[in-house]
Design a protein around this motif. Structure first.
Motif, PDB file in Angstrom:
ATOM      1  N   ILE A 778       0.727  -1.094   0.127  1.00 56.52           N
ATOM      2  CA  ILE A 778      -0.143  -0.071   0.060  1.00 56.52           C
ATOM      3  C   ILE A 778       1.048   1.289  -0.023  1.00 56.52           C
ATOM      4  CG2 ILE A 778      -1.588   1.249   1.336  1.00 56.52           C
ATOM      5  CD1 ILE A 778      -2.996  -1.241   2.346  1.00 56.52           C
ATOM      6  N   GLY A 779       2.038   1.335   0.880  1.00 55.34           N
ATOM      7  CA  GLY A 779       2.891   2.364   0.761  1.00 55.34           C
ATOM      8  C   GLY A 779       3.668   2.251  -0.419  1.00 55.34           C
ATOM      9  N   LEU A 780       4.005   1.363  -1.077  1.00 57.74           N
ATOM     10  CA  LEU A 780       4.841   1.598  -2.360  1.00 57.74           C
ATOM     11  C   LEU A 780       4.211   1.790  -3.474  1.00 57.74           C
ATOM     12  CD1 LEU A 780       7.565   0.902  -3.914  1.00 57.74           C
ATOM     13  CD2 LEU A 780       6.787  -1.516  -4.148  1.00 57.74           C
ATOM     14  N   THR A 781       2.985   1.380  -3.559  1.00 56.83           N
ATOM     15  CA  THR A 781       2.138   1.590  -4.804  1.00 56.83           C
ATOM     16  C   THR A 781       1.771   3.008  -4.890  1.00 56.83           C
ATOM     17  OG1 THR A 781       0.207   0.654  -3.655  1.00 56.83           O
ATOM     18  CG2 THR A 781       1.559  -0.949  -5.214  1.00 56.83           C
ATOM     19  N   ARG A 782       1.575   3.643  -3.797  1.00 58.79           N
ATOM     20  CA  ARG A 782       1.463   5.091  -4.021  1.00 58.79           C
ATOM     21  C   ARG A 782       2.418   5.861  -4.668  1.00 58.79           C
ATOM     22  NH1 ARG A 782      -3.270   6.184  -0.932  1.00 58.79           N
ATOM     23  NH2 ARG A 782      -3.845   4.865   0.534  1.00 58.79           N
ATOM     24  N   ALA A 783       3.529   5.522  -4.584  1.00 60.20           N
ATOM     25  CA  ALA A 783       4.902   6.057  -5.109  1.00 60.20           C
ATOM     26  C   ALA A 783       4.654   5.890  -6.581  1.00 60.20           C
ATOM     27  CB  ALA A 783       6.011   5.482  -4.386  1.00 60.20           C
ATOM     28  N   ILE A 784       4.140   4.765  -6.925  1.00 54.95           N
ATOM     29  CA  ILE A 784       4.306   4.577  -8.676  1.00 54.95           C
ATOM     30  C   ILE A 784       2.869   4.925  -9.170  1.00 54.95           C
ATOM     31  CG2 ILE A 784       5.941   2.802  -8.277  1.00 54.95           C
ATOM     32  CD1 ILE A 784       3.753   0.855  -8.785  1.00 54.95           C
ATOM     33  N   GLY A 785       1.887   5.432  -8.406  1.00 50.55           N
ATOM     34  CA  GLY A 785       0.578   5.711  -8.983  1.00 50.55           C
ATOM     35  C   GLY A 785       0.556   6.740 -10.115  1.00 50.55           C
ATOM     36  N   VAL A 786       1.451   7.570  -9.911  1.00 53.99           N
ATOM     37  CA  VAL A 786       1.739   8.572 -11.371  1.00 53.99           C
ATOM     38  C   VAL A 786       1.886   7.947 -12.527  1.00 53.99           C
ATOM     39  CG1 VAL A 786       2.182  10.514  -9.947  1.00 53.99           C
ATOM     40  CG2 VAL A 786       3.815   9.099 -10.826  1.00 53.99           C
ATOM     41  N   LEU A 787       2.385   6.524 -12.629  1.00 59.50           N
ATOM     42  CA  LEU A 787       2.945   5.719 -13.879  1.00 59.50           C
ATOM     43  C   LEU A 787       1.574   4.973 -14.098  1.00 59.50           C
ATOM     44  CD1 LEU A 787       6.256   4.805 -12.928  1.00 59.50           C
ATOM     45  CD2 LEU A 787       5.705   6.854 -13.816  1.00 59.50           C
ATOM     46  N   LEU A 788       0.490   4.930 -13.497  1.00 64.89           N
ATOM     47  CA  LEU A 788      -0.431   3.965 -13.855  1.00 64.89           C
ATOM     48  C   LEU A 788      -1.467   4.537 -14.459  1.00 64.89           C
ATOM     49  CD1 LEU A 788      -0.720   2.183 -10.186  1.00 64.89           C
ATOM     50  CD2 LEU A 788       0.467   1.418 -12.095  1.00 64.89           C
ATOM     51  N   TYR A 789      -2.179   3.715 -15.348  1.00 70.25           N
ATOM     52  CA  TYR A 789      -3.242   4.149 -16.321  1.00 70.25           C
ATOM     53  C   TYR A 789      -4.294   3.448 -16.057  1.00 70.25           C
ATOM     54  CZ  TYR A 789       0.500   6.003 -19.419  1.00 70.25           C
ATOM     55  OH  TYR A 789       1.412   6.851 -19.836  1.00 70.25           O
ATOM     56  N   GLY A 790      -5.544   4.005 -15.647  1.00 73.76           N
ATOM     57  CA  GLY A 790      -7.023   3.467 -15.460  1.00 73.76           C
ATOM     58  C   GLY A 790      -7.003   2.465 -14.499  1.00 73.76           C
ATOM     59  N   ILE A 791      -6.058   2.761 -13.501  1.00 76.35           N
ATOM     60  CA  ILE A 791      -6.229   1.788 -12.304  1.00 76.35           C
ATOM     61  C   ILE A 791      -5.569   2.289 -11.100  1.00 76.35           C
ATOM     62  CG2 ILE A 791      -3.851   0.792 -12.807  1.00 76.35           C
ATOM     63  CD1 ILE A 791      -4.863  -1.795 -11.853  1.00 76.35           C
ATOM     64  N   ARG A 792      -6.128   2.021  -9.907  1.00 75.73           N
ATOM     65  CA  ARG A 792      -5.719   2.643  -8.740  1.00 75.73           C
ATOM     66  C   ARG A 792      -4.711   2.061  -8.002  1.00 75.73           C
ATOM     67  NH1 ARG A 792     -10.482   2.519  -4.707  1.00 75.73           N
ATOM     68  NH2 ARG A 792     -11.037   0.268  -5.681  1.00 75.73           N
ATOM     69  N   PRO A 793      -3.861   2.534  -7.226  1.00 74.24           N
ATOM     70  CA  PRO A 793      -2.443   2.185  -6.724  1.00 74.24           C
ATOM     71  C   PRO A 793      -3.001   0.832  -5.772  1.00 74.24           C
ATOM     72  CG  PRO A 793      -2.239   4.425  -6.607  1.00 74.24           C
ATOM     73  CD  PRO A 793      -3.859   4.367  -7.010  1.00 74.24           C
ATOM     74  N   THR A 794      -4.353   1.095  -5.281  1.00 73.46           N
ATOM     75  CA  THR A 794      -4.844  -0.172  -4.131  1.00 73.46           C
ATOM     76  C   THR A 794      -5.758  -0.764  -4.921  1.00 73.46           C
ATOM     77  OG1 THR A 794      -6.252   1.795  -3.209  1.00 73.46           O
ATOM     78  CG2 THR A 794      -4.123   1.427  -2.242  1.00 73.46           C
ATOM     79  N   ASP A 795      -5.496  -1.140  -6.083  1.00 74.62           N
ATOM     80  CA  ASP A 795      -6.795  -1.938  -6.913  1.00 74.62           C
ATOM     81  C   ASP A 795      -6.900  -3.032  -6.068  1.00 74.62           C
ATOM     82  OD1 ASP A 795      -8.411  -2.539  -9.168  1.00 74.62           O
ATOM     83  OD2 ASP A 795      -6.804  -4.239  -9.226  1.00 74.62           O
ATOM     84  N   PRO A 796      -8.122  -3.541  -5.522  1.00 75.80           N
ATOM     85  CA  PRO A 796      -8.416  -4.812  -4.959  1.00 75.80           C
ATOM     86  C   PRO A 796      -8.353  -6.102  -5.673  1.00 75.80           C
ATOM     87  CG  PRO A 796     -10.486  -3.515  -5.052  1.00 75.80           C
ATOM     88  CD  PRO A 796      -9.455  -2.514  -5.557  1.00 75.80           C
ATOM     89  N   ILE A 797      -8.500  -5.866  -6.935  1.00 76.34           N
ATOM     90  CA  ILE A 797      -8.672  -7.033  -7.703  1.00 76.34           C
ATOM     91  C   ILE A 797      -7.292  -7.440  -7.780  1.00 76.34           C
ATOM     92  CG2 ILE A 797      -9.129  -8.139  -9.915  1.00 76.34           C
ATOM     93  CD1 ILE A 797     -11.361  -6.130 -10.294  1.00 76.34           C
ATOM     94  N   THR A 798      -6.229  -6.504  -7.977  1.00 76.97           N
ATOM     95  CA  THR A 798      -4.804  -7.062  -8.248  1.00 76.97           C
ATOM     96  C   THR A 798      -4.293  -7.460  -6.747  1.00 76.97           C
ATOM     97  OG1 THR A 798      -4.537  -5.277  -9.749  1.00 76.97           O
ATOM     98  CG2 THR A 798      -2.563  -6.226  -8.671  1.00 76.97           C
ATOM     99  N   PHE A 799      -4.733  -6.882  -5.762  1.00 75.06           N
ATOM    100  CA  PHE A 799      -4.235  -7.182  -4.411  1.00 75.06           C
ATOM    101  C   PHE A 799      -4.731  -8.642  -4.230  1.00 75.06           C
ATOM    102  CE2 PHE A 799      -2.737  -3.158  -4.073  1.00 75.06           C
ATOM    103  CZ  PHE A 799      -2.063  -2.868  -2.756  1.00 75.06           C
ATOM    104  N   ILE A 800      -6.065  -9.130  -4.348  1.00 72.94           N
ATOM    105  CA  ILE A 800      -6.533 -10.406  -4.039  1.00 72.94           C
ATOM    106  C   ILE A 800      -5.749 -11.242  -5.098  1.00 72.94           C
ATOM    107  CG2 ILE A 800      -8.619 -11.530  -4.220  1.00 72.94           C
ATOM    108  CD1 ILE A 800     -10.135  -9.138  -3.201  1.00 72.94           C
ATOM    109  N   GLY A 801      -5.790 -11.013  -6.507  1.00 76.21           N
ATOM    110  CA  GLY A 801      -5.320 -11.914  -7.127  1.00 76.21           C
ATOM    111  C   GLY A 801      -3.843 -12.233  -6.994  1.00 76.21           C
ATOM    112  N   VAL A 802      -3.016 -11.344  -6.509  1.00 71.32           N
ATOM    113  CA  VAL A 802      -1.587 -11.853  -6.472  1.00 71.32           C
ATOM    114  C   VAL A 802      -1.592 -12.689  -5.090  1.00 71.32           C
ATOM    115  CG1 VAL A 802       0.716 -10.523  -5.529  1.00 71.32           C
ATOM    116  CG2 VAL A 802      -0.798  -9.695  -7.607  1.00 71.32           C
ATOM    117  N   ALA A 803      -2.499 -12.236  -3.988  1.00 68.30           N
ATOM    118  CA  ALA A 803      -2.442 -13.147  -2.711  1.00 68.30           C
ATOM    119  C   ALA A 803      -2.762 -14.536  -3.066  1.00 68.30           C
ATOM    120  CB  ALA A 803      -3.463 -12.413  -1.883  1.00 68.30           C
ATOM    121  N   VAL A 804      -3.799 -14.647  -3.945  1.00 69.45           N
ATOM    122  CA  VAL A 804      -4.032 -16.109  -4.460  1.00 69.45           C
ATOM    123  C   VAL A 804      -3.168 -16.846  -5.010  1.00 69.45           C
ATOM    124  CG1 VAL A 804      -5.837 -17.489  -5.783  1.00 69.45           C
ATOM    125  CG2 VAL A 804      -6.726 -15.576  -4.422  1.00 69.45           C
ATOM    126  N   LEU A 805      -2.419 -15.994  -6.235  1.00 71.73           N
ATOM    127  CA  LEU A 805      -1.153 -16.532  -6.620  1.00 71.73           C
ATOM    128  C   LEU A 805      -0.131 -17.072  -5.724  1.00 71.73           C
ATOM    129  CD1 LEU A 805       0.085 -17.217  -9.379  1.00 71.73           C
ATOM    130  CD2 LEU A 805       1.091 -14.550  -9.455  1.00 71.73           C
TER     131      LEU A 805
END
Length: 833
Positions: A778-805
């Protein structure tokens, strides 16, 4: 020293007796250390390495101050440079230089190259001497257009002249004018603008010749003044020169700053129209890597990259630490014997740390080979831009020192805790080779678990970054740019470099459009000053007529472009109201403009913009709005809606344009035909780009692609290392709990119970690491938020998907040891004990 040498010899013998363990540890460490060395090589080349000149610590840079954060310091105008140069007493001299595009005649056609135009004292002040011939003499910058000479870069000398020693005196044609080669720069010198390698250097006073509109005959020494050359050399409004100076002996930066700032205040008083609020800033050259405002972004980016590879190093260190802990259990008897014979705990720790240090140094040596290969790949990279990169990544002493430091830190990270744990073993139980749960064994167990949690945590952070970057890249491909790039070709031309004036350039584009439109497979043809998303944009101050602000700085700034007839049809940008440009919008006709939806809503909310008038701050006459185009993306794919104004190219002095061709079929088949038509009209016309527009958009997608590639590489590598570490821990745990598992089976435990026991232990560790990784991410992704297109730095789908993986990967890593434990024969297990 004798005891240290003894420790080293004993460590070498011990490690060679376990070649499998030693090789696995070295390769694992080489990945972590090598990645750190490779990234540091890049940081070193861009931010740390001094300029390849004599006594770089004596150099200063001179700027004008600006209010913008990113461009807090801007170049100087030529007249300001001259006044500052003549007033400075504490500096041995000031040099001026700038990057300029030039048309170089090669084999009957012109290629655009990037050169540097420099003051006559440039090479002398920097202490750079030619390897062949000479550099510029002071008199070669005394008068405009009188000395058409050039110094080649070492790379250009090799590439274009085969490194021939008789290159001196040969002629190269730049913008149609003959220049004599007088020297070749050293191989290590690529200028003082980091990362860019100019093809050649020409005297600053040749700018009027190179940019004159009438094809100036430089051999005659007659310089033709044009509005552009006046802007460059005689007007203080145009800031384009980078300035650097060298301090005199015994002088200080503070003295030079005081002198130059005083002269800057005098210029403010003498020229209030152009120099008001223009403060002079003096900085040591060592503090400026590219531009002072841009440097902060470079430092932040470097910190992020080093932090990412630092995580990989921590994961590899944790992996090797677990390997050492497992190996320490097999060496309990050896360590106990040594202690019983009188070895102190400190002596044992030192011996074990010596082994760790040797492993780290071997990993560092292999890692340097990996970094050297990475440097060779990066040095050969070519960006889709007309600029040659000159990063010059090397394994110099800074990289070697950094690698040794990293190796030492890694040795301490993975070696200290296992050494302390191993040296605490109980003598009696160790000598009897008992496998009971001693305090030291319990401590090792807790430490191994903690290391696994650390590995999973760091892998989780890296994988979330990879997931966000990958989804961002996919989103970037799906973003509607506001036009249709497929089936579209671009040919960027530079008639100004061949001496074309505006009238002659307009005739050339009309003839070219007629010839290309007649080609089979061509649906439409148009021209424009620049394409959207090409990083080539123009900003101007524009206001609705009757709403003009009083102060110049209060005028709204919008992006603008000059386009020809058929532009909107060719680009497939819908005109929502009114019309596009046509033959009515010719030179001398009433000036008109087309605005996008965003600007229309800002200037005339709720009203019909057709027939309204707007005015550019730089133009005395207002323009009538004749059309409204659909808004699109102009600078980046992730930008918010931006106001935009289109002007008729025929009603401007625009000479350099991009020709756009809409193909009715496959666009690639038209490339050769388009080049042929350009050459038939003017065989020396500089063509700076000729490609499908979709290929050019790769520059826009470069950042999200790089982010996805870096995070993806680091994330997958971290996940693999974490899975290997988890497998090792679970396998070792099963081997240590053989007696316990045998008893459980003997008293009635089913295979599924044993499977659940082992899998549950591994997944508990993974779940703890996943939870901690989510918090860290949560802290790291806020730093790269300016580089992201159409997705929030705390996108829940990404967080859940990575955790399951990660949990699934951990389950697979634990399954093999768990399956082995479930098949344990209780009789064999108890008899073994």
């Amino acid at each position: 020293m004798e005891s240290i040498w003894s420790d080293i010899k004993f460590a070498v013998r011990t490690l060679t007796k376990s070649p499998g363990f030693t090789a696995a540890a070295i390769v694992t460490l080489a990945l972590g250390i090598g990645l750190n060395s490779a990234v540091f090589s890049l940081v070193n080349a861009v931010l740390l390495r001094p300029l390849p000149v004599e006594r770089p610590d004596e150099l200063i840079t001179v700027w004008n101050a600006e209010t913008s954060d990113l461009l807090s310091h801007v170049p100087l105008a030529y007249p300001d440079y001259v006044d500052l140069r003549d007033a400075a007493r504490s500096v041995a001299g000031l040099i001026a230089y700038a990057m300029v595009p030039l048309a170089l005649d090669v084999g009957g056609e012109s290629q655009m190259v990037i050169a540097q135009t420099v003051s006559g004292n440039y090479f002398d002040l920097l202490g750079v001497r030619a390897v062949v011939g000479r550099t510029f003499a002071p008199e070669e910058s005394a008068a405009k257009g009188t000395h058409p000479v050039a110094v080649l870069s070492h790379a250009a000398w090799r590439r274009r002249f085969g490194g021939a020693a008789d290159v001196i005196g040969k002629t190269v044609r730049l913008n149609g004018n003959a220049f004599t080669v007088i020297g070749v720069a050293p191989q290590e010198f690529t200028g003082v603008i980091r990362g860019f390698n100019p093809e050649l250097w020409v005297p600053l006073m040749m700018i009027p010749a190179l940019q004159a509109s009438g094809g100036l005959n430089v051999e005659s020494g007659e310089a033709v003044e044009t509005p552009e050359t006046l802007d460059r050399l005689d007007r203080r409004r145009t800031r384009w020169l980078w300035v650097m100076g060298r301090l005199r002996p015994q002088s200080t930066v503070e003295q030079a700053r005081a002198e130059l700032q005083l002269q800057g205040r005098r210029l403010q008083e003498q020229y209030p129209d152009t120099n008001k609020d223009r403060d002079v800033v003096v900085l040591p050259a060592g503090e400026v890597k590219f531009l002072p405002g841009v440097d902060s972004v470079l430092y932040a980016t470097s910190a992020v990259l080093l932090a990412l590879v630092g995580m990989i190093l921590l994961i590899t260190s944790a992996n090797v630490a677990n390997m050492l802990l497992a190996r320490a259990a097999a060496r309990r008897r050896e360590i106990a014997v040594r202690r019983s014979l009188g070895a102190s705990r400190l002596r044992l720790v030192r011996q074990l740390l010596t082994e760790s240090l040797l492993l780290a140094l071997a990993g560092a040596a292999l890692g340097l080979l990996l970094a050297g290969w990475s440097n060779a790949v990066v040095n050969r990279l070519e960006l889709p831009l007309p600029v040659e990169l000159a990063l010059g990544l090397t394994l110099d002493w800074r990289v070697l020192a950094f690698t040794l430091l990293v190796a030492g830190l890694a040795a301490a990270a993975f070696g200290l805790a296992p050494a302390l744990q191993s040296s605490r073993s109980e003598l009696v139980s160790a000598l009897k080779d008992e496998s009971g749960t001693t305090s030291a064994g319990a401590g090792r167990h807790r430490l191994r678990n903690a290391l696994v949690v650390v590995q999973v945590t760091l892998s989780m952070v890296l994988l979330i970054g990879a997931g966000l970057s990958l989804r961002s890249m996919l989103n970037a491909h799906r973003v509607d740019p506001g036009f249709e790039p497929s089936g579209l070709l671009e040919a960027s031309l530079a008639p100004s470099l061949q001496g074309y004036d505006a009238t002659r350039a307009e005739q050339f584009y009309r003839q070219l459009a007629e010839r290309v439109a007649a080609l089979p497979g061509v649906a439409s043809v148009a021209t424009a000053s620049a394409l959207p998303l090409s990083f080539d944009f123009n900003i101007d101050a524009v206001s609705a007529e009757g709403q003009e602000p009083k102060g110049r700085k209060d005028w709204p700034e919008v992006d603008t472009a000059q386009v020809g007839p058929g532009f909107f049809e060719t680009m497939r940008i819908p005109i929502l109201r009114g019309r596009g440009f046509d033959d009515r919008d010719r030179p001398g006709a009433a000036p008109v403009a087309i605005v996008n939806q965003t600007l229309a809503q800002r200037f005339w909310p709720g009203a019909d913009p057709i027939g309204k008038r707007l005015r550019f701050e730089s133009e005395p006459q207002s323009r009538e709005v004749v059309g409204v185009a659909r808004s699109g993306k102009y600078r980046t794919l992730g930008e918010a809606p931006r106001p935009f104004v289109y002007c008729s190219a025929a009603q401007t002095e625009l000479r350099d344009r991009t020709v756009l061709v809409r193909a009715s079929g496959a666009p690639g088949a038209l490339l050769s035909a388009l080049r042929r038509e350009i050459r038939q009209l003017d065989e020396k016309m500089p063509v700076t780009a000729l490609r499908p527009v979709e290929e050019g958009l790769g520059v826009t997608l470069l950042l999200p692609r790089m982010g996805a590639a870096l995070f993806g590489l680091f994330g997958v590598l971290g996940m693999i290392l974490a899975a290997v570490g988890l497998y090792g821990v679970m396998a070792y745990m099963v081997s240590q709990r053989t007696r316990e598992i045998g008893i459980r089976v003997a008293v009635g435990a089913q295979p599924r119970d044993i499977l659940r026991l082992v899998l549950g232990g591994g997944l508990k560790l993974t779940a703890a690491g996943v939870a901690l990784g989510i918090v860290g991410a949560i802290g790291l992704t806020r730093a790269i938020g300016v580089l992201l297109y159409g997705i929030r730095p705390t996108d829940p789908i990404t967080f859940i998907g990575v955790a399951v993986l990660l949990l699934g990967t951990a389950a697979l890593a634990c399954f093999v040891p768990a399956r082995r434990a479930a098949r344990t024969d209780p009789l064999i297990a108890l008899r073994h004990e």
